[in-house]
Motif scaffolding. Structure first.
Motif, PDB file in Angstrom:
ATOM      1  N   GLU A  29       0.865  -7.189   9.129  1.00 22.02           N
ATOM      2  CA  GLU A  29       0.349  -6.361   8.322  1.00 22.02           C
ATOM      3  C   GLU A  29      -0.485  -5.237   9.006  1.00 22.02           C
ATOM      4  OE1 GLU A  29      -2.630  -8.827   6.034  1.00 22.02           O
ATOM      5  OE2 GLU A  29      -0.919  -9.236   4.620  1.00 22.02           O
ATOM      6  N   PHE A  30      -0.808  -5.390  10.191  1.00 20.77           N
ATOM      7  CA  PHE A  30      -1.407  -4.424  11.093  1.00 20.77           C
ATOM      8  C   PHE A  30      -0.429  -3.436  11.690  1.00 20.77           C
ATOM      9  CE2 PHE A  30      -3.433  -2.376  14.682  1.00 20.77           C
ATOM     10  CZ  PHE A  30      -4.746  -2.084  14.099  1.00 20.77           C
ATOM     11  N   LEU A  31       0.919  -3.973  11.949  1.00 21.28           N
ATOM     12  CA  LEU A  31       2.051  -3.221  12.461  1.00 21.28           C
ATOM     13  C   LEU A  31       2.562  -2.680  11.457  1.00 21.28           C
ATOM     14  CD1 LEU A  31       3.631  -5.885  14.982  1.00 21.28           C
ATOM     15  CD2 LEU A  31       1.962  -4.344  15.292  1.00 21.28           C
ATOM     16  N   VAL A  32       2.783  -2.963  10.293  1.00 20.25           N
ATOM     17  CA  VAL A  32       3.668  -2.496   9.088  1.00 20.25           C
ATOM     18  C   VAL A  32       2.574  -2.613   7.800  1.00 20.25           C
ATOM     19  CG1 VAL A  32       5.859  -2.472   7.918  1.00 20.25           C
ATOM     20  CG2 VAL A  32       5.429  -3.527  10.006  1.00 20.25           C
ATOM     21  N   PRO A  33       1.662  -1.684   7.672  1.00 21.43           N
ATOM     22  CA  PRO A  33       0.765  -1.755   6.588  1.00 21.43           C
ATOM     23  C   PRO A  33       1.441  -1.845   5.388  1.00 21.43           C
ATOM     24  CG  PRO A  33      -0.011  -0.217   8.193  1.00 21.43           C
ATOM     25  CD  PRO A  33       1.362  -0.888   8.526  1.00 21.43           C
ATOM     26  N   GLN A  34       0.980  -2.537   4.196  1.00 24.74           N
ATOM     27  CA  GLN A  34       1.754  -2.855   2.946  1.00 24.74           C
ATOM     28  C   GLN A  34       1.092  -2.021   1.765  1.00 24.74           C
ATOM     29  OE1 GLN A  34       4.576  -4.874   2.960  1.00 24.74           O
ATOM     30  NE2 GLN A  34       4.334  -4.511   5.185  1.00 24.74           N
ATOM     31  N   ASP A  35      -0.157  -1.533   2.207  1.00 26.99           N
ATOM     32  CA  ASP A  35      -0.683  -0.753   1.107  1.00 26.99           C
ATOM     33  C   ASP A  35      -1.687   0.395   1.551  1.00 26.99           C
ATOM     34  OD1 ASP A  35      -2.960  -2.053   1.603  1.00 26.99           O
ATOM     35  OD2 ASP A  35      -2.637  -3.576   0.257  1.00 26.99           O
TER      36      ASP A  35
END
Length: 500
Positions: free
Chosen positions: A345-351
């Motif tokens: 979630e830190f590498l590929v933020p979802q929102d």
């Protein structure tokens, strides 16, 4: 009394060797006629994994692997911080990088010398039933075969759907949309040989991440985050892959040894024990590789399963001990999923909230050391602590403080892996792996017939006068007892054996 180990990747190999080391005959089943040593695959092996392999006679892996002790993190063109890995007082390095194919080769050589392991290659599993034993249906080039065993350890990997379906399990969870391009290259990169480097949003991969690991023989493993729909073949044909590599290595010779594209997942089975079948490694759990928690956790699965199966088959414990395999290793898988999901979630933020959080943290980390702990490029693999296990006797005077800060270890105590220390009687972990072990401080009397080693007060364990430490066959501390009665010692031993 036989155990079938299904799948001969490193987790299956480790399980087979550990069982055989404990005197259990093993049938090692694999669908491939021969190995195909292509690509680095899993490369990052943690100290305690190396320790397990060394206990099997594969101590050379620690020496052959490239030792790295520093994890550097960059944002764009600026280094944010570097983390030095703890030495933990062990003769083994905190991590080494070595290709999975070399690990498999060394473990295969040990298996070939182990008379208790019967290797069945070219056996594709088509079904599995449990009519009072485990029956594994296979297809070979010579026709169908049926293999029978008392128990099975399923190490058939992410694609082991046949086995999972047969025991009523599946890998539930999520898959991440972004892809990751992996290249093994050979190049001379001075100063990079002992460091893992992680780049957030570098100029040569804008908006995404790059991870670089050194490997033996002047090889480097480079992982680029790339968008969904990325076309490796088109990039190779058009020369973009070469430009991508040149942006990192500069104008110097290099060779591409292997390349591939992966999508990462967080998926778990609901139960890691299904009757007489224990699910292990990627057959039971998939996590993103940032932090190297996949293979390392699988080896821990193998050791946990092996000592418990051996205890049951030798009549030293009841079948109920195997329930603790799920209790302990599923909890470890859940923690790994939580840790790696937070990383993804830190590498590929979802929102938008996650994107704002990441941008704020990276901006602050450039000048504020207090923000470094919030920069998540992957919390490196560490042992799971069985503080809540049904086998562990709590000690109110040694409460578990919770997950320690990144790069540190919890103080020794119930549920914690024994530090790798040596006393006059020998190396404690090696002594523990021979069976349940009691560690006593000077002057403590124990019931006759129990295997015990005296340890000093204080020292690496922080032992106190009058204490007795009970250590399991996988070198985890099961109990710390203060001036215990015979009944208390036997009670803790019974609990650690799954008898209470």
């Amino acid at each position: 009394m036989t155990v079938a180990v299904l799948g001969s990747g490193p987790v299956g190999q480790t399980a087979a060797l550990l069982l055989a080391q404990r005197g259990v005959p093993v049938i090692l089943v694999d669908e491939h006629e021969r190995r195909q040593p292509v690509g680095s695959k899993a490369i990052c092996h943690q100290r305690d994994t190396l320790d397990v392999w060394a206990s099997l006679g594969a101590g050379c892996l620690a020496g052959e692997g490239l030792t790295w002790t520093t994890a550097r993190t960059f944002h764009r063109d600026r280094e944010l911080f570097a983390v030095r890995l703890p030495d933990a007082g062990s003769a083994l390095p905190p991590f080494v990088n070595l290709s999975q194919s070399r690990v498999e080769q060394v473990l295969d050589e040990l298996i070939a010398r182990q008379p208790l392991i019967d290797v069945r290659r070219g056996h594709r599993i088509t079904g599995l039933t449990q009519p009072g034993c485990v029956e594994i249906a296979c297809v070979t080039r010579d026709g169908p075969r049926l293999i029978e065993a008392d128990y099975a350890v399923a190490c058939t990997g992410a694609h082991g759907d046949v086995v999972r379906r047969a025991v009523g399990e599946r890998l539930d969870g999520v898959s991440f949309d972004d892809l990751f391009l992996i290249c093994d290259i050979r190049a001379d990169l001075p100063g990079w040989a002992a460091e893992r480097r992680f780049y957030f949003d570098p100029p040569w991969n804008p908006g995404r991440q790059v991870l670089i690991h050194p490997c033996p023989g002047s090889q480097f493993r480079i992982d680029w985050q790339v968008p969904d729909g990325y076309d490796l073949a088109a990039e190779e044909t058009g020369g973009a892959l070469g430009r991508r590599i040149r942006a990192i290595v500069g104008d110097r010779p290099y060779e591409v040894v292997w390349r591939s594209v992966y999508r990462f997942h967080t998926r778990l089975v609901r139960r890691m024990r299904a009757g007489r079948v224990l699910l292990a490694g990627d057959c039971a759990h998939l996590v993103a590789p940032f932090g190297a928690r996949g293979l390392n956790s699988g080896v821990a699965d193998a050791e946990n399963a092996a000592w418990k199966l051996a205890s049951v088959l030798r009549g030293e414990a009841g079948d109920a001990l195997l329930d603790s395999y799920h209790a302990e290793r599923h909890a470890a898988a859940v923690e790994n999923a939580e840790v790696t999901t937070a990383t993804m979630e830190f590498l590929v933020p979802q929102d938008d909230r996650q994107r704002r959080h990441r941008a704020e943290v990276l901006a602050r980390a450039a000048d504020d050391p207090a923000a470094h702990a919030q920069v998540d490029s992957g919390r490196l693999a560490e042992p799971f602590w069985y503080t809540d296990s049904p086998l562990t006797t709590p000690d109110p005077s040694r409460p578990f403080p919770g997950r320690p800060p990144r790069g540190t270890l919890p103080p020794p105590g119930p549920g914690i892996l024994l530090p790798d220390v040596t006393v006059p009687a020998g190396r404690l972990r090696g002594l523990a792996r021979q069976g349940f072990l009691l560690l006593t401080t000077p002057g403590v009397a124990l019931p006759a017939g129990l295997r015990a080693v005296e340890i000093p007060v204080g020292g690496a364990l922080g032992a106190r006068p009058g204490e007795v430490w009970l250590v399991r066959p996988d070198a985890y501390v099961a109990a710390v007892l203060s001036e215990p009665s015979t009944a208390e010692v036997l009670g803790a031993l019974g609990r650690a054996s799954g008898c209470r």
